[in-house]
Design a protein around this motif. Structure first.
Motif, PDB file in Angstrom:
ATOM      1  N   SER A 149       0.741  -1.071   0.281  1.00 17.15           N
ATOM      2  CA  SER A 149      -0.053   0.080   0.584  1.00 17.15           C
ATOM      3  C   SER A 149       1.066   1.297   0.386  1.00 17.15           C
ATOM      4  O   SER A 149       1.956   1.398   1.185  1.00 17.15           O
ATOM      5  N   PHE A 150       0.850   2.024  -1.152  1.00 20.51           N
ATOM      6  CA  PHE A 150       1.632   3.231  -0.696  1.00 20.51           C
ATOM      7  C   PHE A 150       0.314   4.761  -1.494  1.00 20.51           C
ATOM      8  O   PHE A 150      -0.295   4.682  -2.007  1.00 20.51           O
ATOM      9  N   HIS A 151       0.569   5.526  -0.086  1.00 22.62           N
ATOM     10  CA  HIS A 151       0.223   6.936  -0.252  1.00 22.62           C
ATOM     11  C   HIS A 151       1.537   8.329  -0.290  1.00 22.62           C
ATOM     12  O   HIS A 151       2.130   7.900   0.387  1.00 22.62           O
ATOM     13  N   ILE A 152       0.600   8.733  -1.646  1.00 23.16           N
ATOM     14  CA  ILE A 152       1.040  10.258  -1.089  1.00 23.16           C
ATOM     15  C   ILE A 152       0.017  11.605  -0.974  1.00 23.16           C
ATOM     16  O   ILE A 152      -0.996  11.341  -1.544  1.00 23.16           O
ATOM     17  N   ARG A 153       0.785  12.399   0.073  1.00 22.09           N
ATOM     18  CA  ARG A 153      -0.258  12.721   0.175  1.00 22.09           C
ATOM     19  C   ARG A 153      -0.091  14.535  -0.110  1.00 22.09           C
ATOM     20  O   ARG A 153       1.384  14.911  -0.281  1.00 22.09           O
ATOM     21  N   PHE A 154      -0.515  15.537  -0.620  1.00 21.14           N
ATOM     22  CA  PHE A 154      -0.264  16.718  -1.446  1.00 21.14           C
ATOM     23  C   PHE A 154      -1.023  17.566   0.133  1.00 21.14           C
ATOM     24  O   PHE A 154      -1.930  18.045  -0.256  1.00 21.14           O
ATOM     25  N   SER A 155      -0.237  19.054  -0.370  1.00 24.75           N
ATOM     26  CA  SER A 155      -0.372  19.975   0.043  1.00 24.75           C
ATOM     27  C   SER A 155      -0.972  21.500  -0.488  1.00 24.75           C
ATOM     28  O   SER A 155      -0.566  20.941  -1.548  1.00 24.75           O
ATOM     29  N   ILE A 156      -2.125  21.718  -0.391  1.00 23.13           N
ATOM     30  CA  ILE A 156      -2.738  22.499  -1.502  1.00 23.13           C
ATOM     31  C   ILE A 156      -2.296  24.189   0.046  1.00 23.13           C
ATOM     32  O   ILE A 156      -3.039  24.472   0.929  1.00 23.13           O
TER      33      ILE A 156
END
Length: 209
Positions: free
Chosen positions: A118-125
């Motif tokens: 399981s691979f997750h990437i979170r991006f800031s706004i």
């Protein structure tokens, strides 16, 4: 036109300033640019660029200053890995969603989480991307560095995507670290729908929060 199905990774061969613009040379995997033509379009990290020169597997692109301001192309260095996709041809299967290669803004990586497969990437706004936030929805389409992805989770100031092993194998997402910057393209149909709804509501005196 592109589909957001990244065809592989290429390596930046050189970056040469040309006034306010940039001459970008990219070395592609052997054979992936066969029968490519001058003037054709190639998406580099999702940015639609025009082929200006062909020398075997190395293609040259002229990148204007406006593109450098809006995208992460100006951050590339010799040796950098980039996602690429050749322009779609009439009759090709659209496995992702229709993309133009016109970037709206960039997002920074907040954190990367990998638990087994399981691979997750979170991006800031941040405040600079507040306009883009209007078009981002849970389970909505989004183009990140040229890849057609589905938003798996969303908050007030972030979005998250979940990636399968095949996507990690073909793209640069497995190389991303906190602080890295990716290009964001919003689906044109989503933009048109949101803009139309907001316009109708405004005409009726309804103000969205």
């Amino acid at each position: 036109m592109f589909t957001g199905i990244v065809q592989g990774m290429a390596e930046v061969h050189s970056c040469q300033e040309n006034g306010r613009n940039l001459i970008l040379e990219v070395a592609f995997p052997q054979g992936t640019m066969l029968q490519q033509q001058l003037g054709a379009s190639v998406a580099i990290n999702g940015v639609c660029l025009t082929v200006a020169k062909i020398e075997g597997d190395v293609l040259t692109f002229d990148v204007i200053d406006t593109t450098l301001k809006l995208t992460n192309i100006g951050k590339l260095k010799p040796g950098s890995q980039v996602n690429f996709e050749r322009a779609a041809r009439m009759g090709d299967e659209v496995g992702g969603h229709v993309m133009s290669g016109h970037i709206m803004t960039t997002l920074s990586v907040r954190h990367v989480e990998q638990i087994e497969e399981s691979f997750h990437i979170r991006f800031s706004i941040d405040n600079q991307q507040v306009d883009a936030r209007r078009y981002l929805f849970d389970k909505g389409y989004v183009g990140l560095n040229g890849a057609s992805l589905t938003i798996s989770a969303i908050g007030n100031d972030w979005i998250e995507v979940s990636l399968i092993p095949e996507t990690l194998r073909l793209t640069t997402f497995g190389l991303l670290q906190a602080g890295d910057v990716v290009n964001l393209e919003i689906d044109a149909h989503t933009q048109a729908t949101v803009d139309t709804v907001e316009r109708v509501l405004k005409q009726r005196g309804i103000v969205l929060p």
